[in-house]
Design a protein around this motif. Structure first.
Motif, PDB file in Angstrom:
ATOM      1  N   ARG A 102       0.840  -1.250   0.030  1.00  0.00           N
ATOM      2  CA  ARG A 102       0.045  -0.102  -0.104  1.00  0.00           C
ATOM      3  C   ARG A 102       0.824   1.510   0.068  1.00  0.00           C
ATOM      4  O   ARG A 102       1.963   1.462   0.833  1.00  0.00           O
ATOM      5  N   TYR A 119      -4.524  10.190   1.623  1.00  0.00           N
ATOM      6  CA  TYR A 119      -5.041   9.365   0.640  1.00  0.00           C
ATOM      7  C   TYR A 119      -4.230   7.933   0.381  1.00  0.00           C
ATOM      8  O   TYR A 119      -2.985   7.956   0.607  1.00  0.00           O
ATOM      9  N   TYR A 120      -5.020   6.900  -0.058  1.00  0.00           N
ATOM     10  CA  TYR A 120      -4.126   5.505   0.008  1.00  0.00           C
ATOM     11  C   TYR A 120      -4.348   4.872  -1.565  1.00  0.00           C
ATOM     12  O   TYR A 120      -5.651   5.110  -1.643  1.00  0.00           O
ATOM     13  N   SER A 121      -3.538   4.186  -1.798  1.00  0.00           N
ATOM     14  CA  SER A 121      -3.934   3.179  -3.230  1.00  0.00           C
ATOM     15  C   SER A 121      -3.064   2.013  -2.850  1.00  0.00           C
ATOM     16  O   SER A 121      -1.934   1.792  -2.395  1.00  0.00           O
ATOM     17  N   ASP A 123      -2.853   0.054  -5.611  1.00  0.00           N
ATOM     18  CA  ASP A 123      -2.559  -0.240  -7.162  1.00  0.00           C
ATOM     19  C   ASP A 123      -1.980   1.031  -7.726  1.00  0.00           C
ATOM     20  O   ASP A 123      -1.578   0.962  -9.050  1.00  0.00           O
ATOM     21  N   CYS A 124      -1.799   2.222  -7.060  1.00  0.00           N
ATOM     22  CA  CYS A 124      -1.147   3.398  -7.463  1.00  0.00           C
ATOM     23  C   CYS A 124      -1.904   4.128  -8.552  1.00  0.00           C
ATOM     24  O   CYS A 124      -1.357   5.167  -9.072  1.00  0.00           O
ATOM     25  N   ASN A 126      -5.845   4.215  -8.506  1.00  0.00           N
ATOM     26  CA  ASN A 126      -7.085   4.690  -7.723  1.00  0.00           C
ATOM     27  C   ASN A 126      -6.720   5.071  -6.296  1.00  0.00           C
ATOM     28  O   ASN A 126      -6.107   4.181  -5.506  1.00  0.00           O
ATOM     29  N   TRP A 127      -6.904   6.240  -6.026  1.00  0.00           N
ATOM     30  CA  TRP A 127      -6.423   6.823  -4.997  1.00  0.00           C
ATOM     31  C   TRP A 127      -7.838   7.092  -3.879  1.00  0.00           C
ATOM     32  O   TRP A 127      -8.800   7.695  -4.280  1.00  0.00           O
ATOM     33  N   ASN A 128      -7.891   6.694  -2.657  1.00  0.00           N
ATOM     34  CA  ASN A 128      -8.907   6.689  -1.886  1.00  0.00           C
ATOM     35  C   ASN A 128      -8.647   7.665  -0.516  1.00  0.00           C
ATOM     36  O   ASN A 128      -7.762   7.713   0.021  1.00  0.00           O
TER      37      ASN A 128
END
Length: 347
Positions: A102, A119-121, A123-124, A126-128
């Protein structure tokens, strides 16, 4: 560490090894947990490899171009430019760190509840957004690091330390009022927190009791710190690199090579492959194998911010990102704009 080990078969095809055993002096086979290989200095080094080949780097914005994007490269290829969703206007910088699975970004100058500071992702691409975990400000030395030994993402933000195992749920502790934390490192069972114009502090557990590390020279004002080779080393602006003696808890100036670096944002430090490495906003790059004896060189293009992905060093430059397996020879990959790249991480 290597995600898997592969051994070639009689068909010259590499097959993944699920378990590996080596015979011991007792005549019994023992399961291999870690593998060390000797380097050119006759030192045994733990074998590492990148896990996924992902690299994410970020920029520092200007008055006309806010830092609301991240850049993603797969397998050292050309990067994709990705705009983070619903970023508050006026963001000036983004910092990134990653675990093996992650990536997590901390966004500066978030002061409204409807916007995310994290923000986290996975798959690099899609950022949440993570809303409501912390407010951040510009110019307070916001930074994020990941410590594989403990499994924590750690953010220093103003006078507060935040930590999380997943980048979503965060705990926090105010270290002291009216201070600005500059960096945090972990090693030897302790976290070391550096503070602008103040004594560093140490704690064994995040959120636990902290101990100030006093020094006869006064409040030492370290701007960045890293652990390696059994010691913490830190840079003091306009002075140089210091090493902490864990037996006496005293700092010693080990080199003044970095004394021309006077501002916090002009240097970054990392440890990997048995080497301490410092990138700077100047052309100079500084390195040491023991944290005591330091050397410098001038890279073809300046290496500003550095990290280590478990296999190689990563660095940011003005119109490139770069990578190096030995910290000395760099390969540069062109980028889509001419902003200064401010943070980089890879897994």
């Amino acid at each position: 560490m290597a995600k898997g080990w592969y051994i070639g078969n009689e068909g010259n095809v590499a097959r993944k090894v699920k378990k590996m055993y080596i015979g011991g002096a007792d005549g019994k086979a023992h399961k291999v947990k870690k593998i060390y290989i000797g380097d050119k200095n006759s030192k045994a080094r733990l074998c590492w490899s990148g896990v996924n080949g992902n690299i994410v780097f970020t920029t520092k914005g200007t008055s006309s171009n806010n830092a609301k994007k991240v850049y993603y490269s797969q397998n050292l290829g050309s990067p994709q430019e990705i705009t983070l969703p619903n970023v508050q206007s006026g963001v000036t910088e983004i910092k990134v760190a990653c675990s093996k699975t992650r990536f997590v970004c901390v966004v500066s100058m978030i002061n409204f509840s409807g916007y995310a500071s994290i923000y986290y992702s996975d798959d690099c691409i899609n950022w949440n957004p993570v809303i409501g975990q912390m407010y951040t400000s510009a110019g307070t030395y916001n930074n994020i690091r990941y410590f594989e030994e403990t499994g924590y993402f750690v953010v220093n933000n103003a006078e507060n330390l935040f930590w999380s195992t997943d980048g979503v749920n965060w705990n926090s502790k105010r270290i002291s009022s009216d201070v600005r934390l500059t960096d945090v490192a972990y090693g030897g069972g302790s976290y070391l927190i550096t503070i602008h114009s103040h004594y560093p502090t140490m704690c064994n557990t995040l959120g636990g009791d902290i101990t100030q590390i006093y020094d006869p020279t006064g409040k030492v004002n370290f701007s960045c710190v890293v652990y390696g080779n059994g010691a913490f080393v830190a840079h003091k602006p306009s002075a140089g690199i210091h090493r902490l003696d864990l037996a006496t808890m005293k700092w010693t100036l080990v080199t003044s090579l970095t004394s021309a670096i006077s501002l916090h944002e002009e240097i970054s430090m990392v440890y990997g492959n048995g080497m301490f490495l410092c990138g700077t906003t100047f052309k100079g790059v500084f390195y040491s194998y023991d944290g005591i004896n330091w050397s410098s060189y001038t890279a073809p293009l300046r290496i500003m911010k550095v990290s280590f992905d478990g296999e190689k060093f990563l660095g940011t430059s003005d119109t490139n990102y770069a990578y190096s397996y030995d910290g000395l020879n760099w390969t540069y990959i062109p980028q889509p704009n001419n902003l200064a790249y401010y943070s980089i991480a890879g897994n």
